[in-house]
Structure formats: C-alpha cells, structure tokens
Motif scaffolding. Structure first.
Motif, mmCIF file in Angstrom:
data_model
loop_
_atom_site.group_PDB
_atom_site.id
_atom_site.type_symbol
_atom_site.label_atom_id
_atom_site.label_comp_id
_atom_site.label_asym_id
_atom_site.label_seq_id
_atom_site.Cartn_x
_atom_site.Cartn_y
_atom_site.Cartn_z
ATOM 1 N N LEU A 160 2.428 2.622 9.995
ATOM 2 C CA LEU A 160 2.459 2.391 8.543
ATOM 3 C C LEU A 160 1.104 2.679 7.912
ATOM 4 O O LEU A 160 1.025 3.302 6.841
ATOM 5 C CB LEU A 160 2.923 0.973 8.226
ATOM 6 C CG LEU A 160 4.348 0.612 8.658
ATOM 7 C CD1 LEU A 160 4.697 -0.802 8.203
ATOM 8 C CD2 LEU A 160 5.361 1.615 8.143
ATOM 9 N N ARG A 161 0.022 2.265 8.577
ATOM 10 C CA ARG A 161 -1.324 2.559 8.054
ATOM 11 C C ARG A 161 -1.564 4.070 7.980
ATOM 12 O O ARG A 161 -2.121 4.579 6.998
ATOM 13 C CB ARG A 161 -2.389 1.886 8.919
ATOM 14 C CG ARG A 161 -2.564 0.405 8.630
ATOM 15 C CD ARG A 161 -3.780 -0.186 9.356
ATOM 16 N NE ARG A 161 -3.485 -0.489 10.741
ATOM 17 C CZ ARG A 161 -2.924 -1.613 11.167
ATOM 18 N NH1 ARG A 161 -2.583 -2.552 10.310
ATOM 19 N NH2 ARG A 161 -2.700 -1.808 12.451
ATOM 20 N N THR A 162 -1.104 4.782 9.004
ATOM 21 C CA THR A 162 -1.251 6.240 9.010
ATOM 22 C C THR A 162 -0.465 6.860 7.861
ATOM 23 O O THR A 162 -0.955 7.774 7.186
ATOM 24 C CB THR A 162 -0.773 6.815 10.363
ATOM 25 O OG1 THR A 162 -1.583 6.269 11.403
ATOM 26 C CG2 THR A 162 -0.850 8.333 10.387
ATOM 27 N N ALA A 175 8.860 4.112 -0.178
ATOM 28 C CA ALA A 175 8.041 3.357 0.767
ATOM 29 C C ALA A 175 8.910 2.800 1.892
ATOM 30 O O ALA A 175 8.531 2.854 3.071
ATOM 31 C CB ALA A 175 7.301 2.224 0.055
ATOM 32 N N GLN A 176 10.080 2.293 1.544
ATOM 33 C CA GLN A 176 10.967 1.775 2.588
ATOM 34 C C GLN A 176 11.440 2.882 3.517
ATOM 35 O O GLN A 176 11.575 2.666 4.721
ATOM 36 C CB GLN A 176 12.154 1.032 1.972
ATOM 37 C CG GLN A 176 11.778 -0.335 1.474
ATOM 38 C CD GLN A 176 12.968 -1.252 1.309
ATOM 39 O OE1 GLN A 176 14.088 -0.940 1.697
ATOM 40 N NE2 GLN A 176 12.719 -2.416 0.732
ATOM 41 N N HIS A 177 11.655 4.062 2.996
ATOM 42 C CA HIS A 177 12.062 5.174 3.863
ATOM 43 C C HIS A 177 10.934 5.547 4.819
ATOM 44 O O HIS A 177 11.196 5.883 5.987
ATOM 45 C CB HIS A 177 12.518 6.364 3.033
ATOM 46 C CG HIS A 177 13.898 6.194 2.503
ATOM 47 N ND1 HIS A 177 14.676 7.240 2.072
ATOM 48 C CD2 HIS A 177 14.667 5.084 2.338
ATOM 49 C CE1 HIS A 177 15.847 6.792 1.669
ATOM 50 N NE2 HIS A 177 15.854 5.473 1.818
ATOM 51 N N GLN A 234 -1.706 9.185 4.820
ATOM 52 C CA GLN A 234 -1.115 10.511 4.598
ATOM 53 C C GLN A 234 -0.717 10.706 3.133
ATOM 54 O O GLN A 234 -0.764 11.814 2.623
ATOM 55 C CB GLN A 234 0.123 10.705 5.485
ATOM 56 C CG GLN A 234 -0.203 10.936 6.933
ATOM 57 C CD GLN A 234 1.040 10.932 7.815
ATOM 58 O OE1 GLN A 234 2.131 10.510 7.420
ATOM 59 N NE2 GLN A 234 0.869 11.401 9.043
ATOM 60 N N PHE A 235 -0.321 9.621 2.486
ATOM 61 C CA PHE A 235 0.070 9.713 1.081
ATOM 62 C C PHE A 235 -1.116 9.475 0.145
ATOM 63 O O PHE A 235 -0.932 9.364 -1.062
ATOM 64 C CB PHE A 235 1.199 8.710 0.782
ATOM 65 C CG PHE A 235 2.544 9.179 1.242
ATOM 66 C CD1 PHE A 235 3.337 9.978 0.416
ATOM 67 C CD2 PHE A 235 3.027 8.849 2.490
ATOM 68 C CE1 PHE A 235 4.570 10.427 0.848
ATOM 69 C CE2 PHE A 235 4.266 9.287 2.927
ATOM 70 C CZ PHE A 235 5.039 10.079 2.105
ATOM 71 N N GLY A 236 -2.287 9.356 0.712
ATOM 72 C CA GLY A 236 -3.480 9.225 -0.109
ATOM 73 C C GLY A 236 -3.807 7.824 -0.548
ATOM 74 O O GLY A 236 -4.616 7.621 -1.448
ATOM 75 N N GLY A 237 -3.205 6.836 0.085
ATOM 76 C CA GLY A 237 -3.480 5.454 -0.259
ATOM 77 C C GLY A 237 -4.556 4.843 0.627
ATOM 78 O O GLY A 237 -5.072 5.493 1.524
ATOM 79 N N ALA A 275 0.833 -1.208 0.000
ATOM 80 C CA ALA A 275 0.000 0.000 0.000
ATOM 81 C C ALA A 275 0.869 1.260 0.000
ATOM 82 O O ALA A 275 0.563 2.235 -0.694
ATOM 83 C CB ALA A 275 -0.934 -0.009 1.208
ATOM 84 N N LEU A 276 1.966 1.240 0.766
ATOM 85 C CA LEU A 276 2.881 2.390 0.781
ATOM 86 C C LEU A 276 3.542 2.583 -0.574
ATOM 87 O O LEU A 276 3.712 3.720 -1.030
ATOM 88 C CB LEU A 276 3.957 2.201 1.853
ATOM 89 C CG LEU A 276 3.709 2.816 3.211
ATOM 90 C CD1 LEU A 276 4.781 2.375 4.206
ATOM 91 C CD2 LEU A 276 3.623 4.318 3.147
ATOM 92 N N CYS A 277 3.930 1.493 -1.239
ATOM 93 C CA CYS A 277 4.527 1.590 -2.572
ATOM 94 C C CYS A 277 3.569 2.281 -3.529
ATOM 95 O O CYS A 277 3.968 3.172 -4.291
ATOM 96 C CB CYS A 277 4.895 0.207 -3.111
ATOM 97 S SG CYS A 277 6.329 -0.544 -2.330
ATOM 98 N N ALA A 278 2.307 1.867 -3.488
ATOM 99 C CA ALA A 278 1.297 2.484 -4.361
ATOM 100 C C ALA A 278 1.099 3.951 -3.996
ATOM 101 O O ALA A 278 1.007 4.814 -4.871
ATOM 102 C CB ALA A 278 -0.017 1.715 -4.260
ATOM 103 N N ALA A 279 1.046 4.243 -2.706
ATOM 104 C CA ALA A 279 0.794 5.610 -2.248
ATOM 105 C C ALA A 279 1.991 6.524 -2.511
ATOM 106 O O ALA A 279 1.819 7.677 -2.906
ATOM 107 C CB ALA A 279 0.440 5.613 -0.762
#
Length: 147
Positions: A136-138, A105-107, A142-145, A94-98
């Motif tokens: 991580l969910r937050t 995303a790893q950062h 925050q990135f719109g994902g 989800a972070l990668c997509a966002a």
C-alpha cells in the motif's frame, strides 16, 4: 454464519441484501455496507439473482468474478472500520488523496490484498500484514502521494 460463509452463503447474502434494498425493506448494519458497495458497482447488479449462485468466472476467460470483487470491497470496509492491520486506515487515507477518490483507492487496496495472499500461498504461510502495508505504501508513492 457470515464469519466463515460458504461460497453460496456469501453470494446469497449479497443477493438477499440487494433484494431487501430494492424492496425498501429495513437493512441490518452489514447489509447497509453491502448495499453501499453494490451501489458503486451497477455493472454487477445483473448477477444478483439465484441464477448466478453456481456460476464460475475462471481468470483465464478474462472476466472478473463479481462476488469475489464485492467480497474484497467488504473485507476492506471491515479493515478500515477497525484499522486492522494497524495502519491500514492511514494508508487508505493517503491512497484516497493520491488516487483522487475512495473507490479507486479501494481497488488499489484489492491489488495489495491479492498480492499479499499470493505471497502467502507461494510461501505456504499465513498472510503477512507487513507485506500488505508495504504494498500500500508503494502504491501511494506510485500515485505521487506521501506515505
């Protein structure tokens, strides 16, 4: 030895993995992962020598400790490979997509790891994976994902 390496052992492992890579020598599985991380960080290549084994990077100076940064990438790679804590792989996806890319995303995950560790130190308790996953969910939101 790498399950609980000293600071010098961990640094030497990064340095030796890089030296083997640049010499074209065969790499073990973990060394290949280390080299992949190192290739994404050319700004740290200058530190991959024995000259930097004893160097400190105090936070108040404002420099990032390259070995700590690389070690956190390695820890995240391990988390993702075994999905531990359970659900971290889904949050990473989800972070990668966002975020738009894996490295960013790893950062974000590093920030979450650091915050979880800070909470554990502050409360003098073991790191809580639930806190990490909540962070991580937050970050995904925050990135719109979607979490």
């Amino acid at each position: 030895m790498l399950f609980n390496p000293s600071r010098d052992e961990a640094r030497r492992f990064f340095i030796q993995s890089w030296q083997k890579h640049t010499a074209g020598a065969p790499l073990a599985d973990l060394e290949r992962i280390v080299v992949a991380v190192l290739l994404r960080h050319p700004e740290y290549h200058r530190y991959l020598s024995e000259d930097y084994l004893d160097r400190d990077w105090p936070p108040e100076v404002g420099e990032t400790n390259p070995f700590l940064h690389l070690s956190m990438h390695l820890a995240i790679e391990e988390q993702l490979s075994i999905d531990q804590p359970l659900g971290v792989k889904a949050q990473y996806t989800a972070l990668c997509a966002a975020c738009g890319d894996e490295h960013s995303a790893q950062h974000q995950m590093m920030d979450g790891l650091g915050e979880m560790i800070w909470h554990a130190q502050r409360s003098q308790s073991a790191p809580d994976p639930a806190i990490y996953l909540d962070i991580l969910r937050t970050k995904v939101r925050q990135f719109g994902g979607k979490t």
